[in-house]
Enzyme design. Structure first.
Site, PDB file in Angstrom:
ATOM      1  N   HIS A  22      77.124  11.343  61.666  1.00  0.00           N
ATOM      2  CA  HIS A  22      75.965  12.215  61.440  1.00  0.00           C
ATOM      3  C   HIS A  22      75.193  12.483  62.730  1.00  0.00           C
ATOM      4  O   HIS A  22      73.963  12.408  62.760  1.00  0.00           O
ATOM      5  CB  HIS A  22      75.061  11.629  60.346  1.00  0.00           C
ATOM      6  CG  HIS A  22      75.791  11.443  59.055  1.00  0.00           C
ATOM      7  ND1 HIS A  22      76.205  12.514  58.274  1.00  0.00           N
ATOM      8  CD2 HIS A  22      76.249  10.330  58.432  1.00  0.00           C
ATOM      9  CE1 HIS A  22      76.862  12.046  57.223  1.00  0.00           C
ATOM     10  NE2 HIS A  22      76.914  10.738  57.302  1.00  0.00           N
TER      11      HIS A  22
ATOM     12  N   SER B 242      76.113  10.396  52.064  1.00  0.00           N
ATOM     13  CA  SER B 242      77.169  10.635  53.051  1.00  0.00           C
ATOM     14  C   SER B 242      78.511  10.868  52.346  1.00  0.00           C
ATOM     15  O   SER B 242      78.682  11.832  51.618  1.00  0.00           O
ATOM     16  CB  SER B 242      77.202   9.468  54.055  1.00  0.00           C
ATOM     17  OG  SER B 242      78.093   9.726  55.105  1.00  0.00           O
ATOM     18  N   LEU B 243      79.469   9.953  52.527  1.00  0.00           N
ATOM     19  CA  LEU B 243      80.750  10.030  51.832  1.00  0.00           C
ATOM     20  C   LEU B 243      80.565  10.234  50.329  1.00  0.00           C
ATOM     21  O   LEU B 243      81.334  10.949  49.675  1.00  0.00           O
ATOM     22  CB  LEU B 243      81.528   8.727  52.086  1.00  0.00           C
ATOM     23  CG  LEU B 243      82.565   8.312  51.040  1.00  0.00           C
ATOM     24  CD1 LEU B 243      83.770   9.222  51.131  1.00  0.00           C
ATOM     25  CD2 LEU B 243      82.950   6.864  51.210  1.00  0.00           C
TER      26      LEU B 243
ATOM     27  N   GLN C 209      77.612  18.481  57.012  1.00  0.00           N
ATOM     28  CA  GLN C 209      77.115  17.136  56.753  1.00  0.00           C
ATOM     29  C   GLN C 209      77.504  16.139  57.852  1.00  0.00           C
ATOM     30  O   GLN C 209      76.743  15.230  58.163  1.00  0.00           O
ATOM     31  CB  GLN C 209      77.645  16.656  55.393  1.00  0.00           C
ATOM     32  CG  GLN C 209      76.950  15.414  54.877  1.00  0.00           C
ATOM     33  CD  GLN C 209      77.926  14.468  54.194  1.00  0.00           C
ATOM     34  OE1 GLN C 209      78.922  14.049  54.770  1.00  0.00           O
ATOM     35  NE2 GLN C 209      77.638  14.123  52.962  1.00  0.00           N
TER      36      GLN C 209
ATOM     37  N   GLN D 201      80.004   4.717  52.669  1.00  0.00           N
ATOM     38  CA  GLN D 201      80.727   3.671  53.394  1.00  0.00           C
ATOM     39  C   GLN D 201      79.836   2.444  53.560  1.00  0.00           C
ATOM     40  O   GLN D 201      78.640   2.575  53.804  1.00  0.00           O
ATOM     41  CB  GLN D 201      81.127   4.225  54.768  1.00  0.00           C
ATOM     42  CG  GLN D 201      82.212   3.445  55.447  1.00  0.00           C
ATOM     43  CD  GLN D 201      82.853   4.255  56.572  1.00  0.00           C
ATOM     44  OE1 GLN D 201      82.808   5.470  56.581  1.00  0.00           O
ATOM     45  NE2 GLN D 201      83.447   3.576  57.523  1.00  0.00           N
TER      46      GLN D 201
ATOM     47  N   ARG E  50      88.609  13.471  55.937  1.00  0.00           N
ATOM     48  CA  ARG E  50      87.301  13.175  56.541  1.00  0.00           C
ATOM     49  C   ARG E  50      87.357  11.860  57.312  1.00  0.00           C
ATOM     50  O   ARG E  50      86.887  11.765  58.444  1.00  0.00           O
ATOM     51  CB  ARG E  50      86.255  13.084  55.418  1.00  0.00           C
ATOM     52  CG  ARG E  50      84.828  12.825  55.862  1.00  0.00           C
ATOM     53  CD  ARG E  50      83.958  12.672  54.607  1.00  0.00           C
ATOM     54  NE  ARG E  50      82.535  12.664  54.897  1.00  0.00           N
ATOM     55  CZ  ARG E  50      81.817  11.582  55.150  1.00  0.00           C
ATOM     56  NH1 ARG E  50      82.413  10.382  55.177  1.00  0.00           N
ATOM     57  NH2 ARG E  50      80.517  11.658  55.378  1.00  0.00           N
TER      58      ARG E  50
END
Length: 293
Positions: free
Chosen positions: A195, A88-89, A244, A9, A113
């Site tokens: 996170h 991440s994503l 995650q 992102q 998500r």
């Protein structure tokens, strides 16, 4: 060895993916499929939307995923990774690109998500901040001493660590870290504490969706954010993917591990060049480039 990396992102921009749509039949088919799966015209927002529209969580995450995965598909046989990782994503983009997830299932998980994270953000005022110019352990130790929730969230590269937590705790951490000599301690324009433990409701919701999804063995190892180690077993991939959301993105450590395991070239697949910049700060000798068709 070639390592392909997939951004997260923040990499989005107006017009993203338009060149793929205009020039490749396969890309057009996948964009139309995405509009159908999501139930709204995401391709129109990607190609013509404002920065504000692209910032909407339900748009941002699928948009970055689509740009990365469709680019990898259009590359065809020239997409030959020896290893992959996603920030991440980007981990979901990487898993889809290397065949662990189908295009439709990957997109559905990304959408779920995004919605789960948005829902968790609305439960408590929370934020993130970028801390520049301090050793990781200094930042970690300050976070431990503060009342409330604030943790190290993204180990992006040496001297760049993002913290995440409730607003008062993050603000207090920034104040103390400035006193300790941070070059910058900058609150980020994000909707919540990604996170961090504050994403637990999102983790629970996403876990249900992941458990209901079929995973295949990927074509090459993926170095996942949670462990930083190469993974090919689907059970391990699933476990790491679930945790995650509440665990830190260990990007620095993942890249170091990939280099140790033989990566000599890193190719960024998707919008922007942020990952190339981070990788150069991790190891200035390593070759980096942008994926192209």
């Amino acid at each position: 060895m070639k390592a392909y990396v997939f951004p997260g992102q923040g990499a989005q921009f107006t017009g993203m993916g338009k060149d793929l749509y205009d020039n490749y039949e396969q890309a057009r088919t996948l964009f139309h499929k995405a509009n159908e799966v999501l139930g709204f015209d995401i391709s129109k927002i990607m190609f013509e939307g404002t920065a504000e529209e692209l910032k909407e969580t339900k748009v941002t995450q699928p948009a970055v995923f689509l740009h990365s995965v469709i680019l990898a598909r259009v590359m065809g046989t020239s997409f030959k990774p020896d290893m992959v990782a996603g920030h991440s994503l980007g981990e979901l983009s990487a898993l889809t690109a290397v065949g662990a997830l189908s295009f439709t299932d990957g997109l559905k998980l990304v959408s779920e998500r995004a919605l789960a994270m948005q829902e968790a953000c609305e439960m408590q005022r929370s934020t993130m901040a970028a801390i520049l110019g301090l050793p990781d352990d200094t930042v970690e130790n300050v976070c431990k001493e503060i009342e409330g929730t604030v943790v190290a969230a993204n180990y992006n590269c040496p001297g760049q660590l993002v913290i995440s937590g409730d607003v008062p705790a993050v603000e207090m951490a920034c104040e103390i870290l400035n006193e300790k000599g941070a070059k910058r301690a900058l609150i980020l324009p994000v909707g919540g504490a990604f996170h961090s433990p504050l994403m637990e409701p999102a983790r629970e919701r996403l876990a249900k969706a992941i458990d209901a999804t079929e995973f295949e063995k990927p074509m090459c190892p993926i170095y996942q954010n949670v462990t930083t180690l190469p993974v090919t077993a689907t059970d391990d991939i699933i476990t790491n993917l679930i945790y995650q959301l509440t665990a830190p993105v260990k990007w620095t450590q993942s890249i170091q591990e990939m280099i140790k395991d033989g990566a000599t070239e890193f190719i960024e697949v998707g919008p922007g060049r942020a990952l190339q910049g981070m990788i150069k700060k991790i190891d200035r000798e390593i070759e980096v480039s942008q994926a192209a068709v």
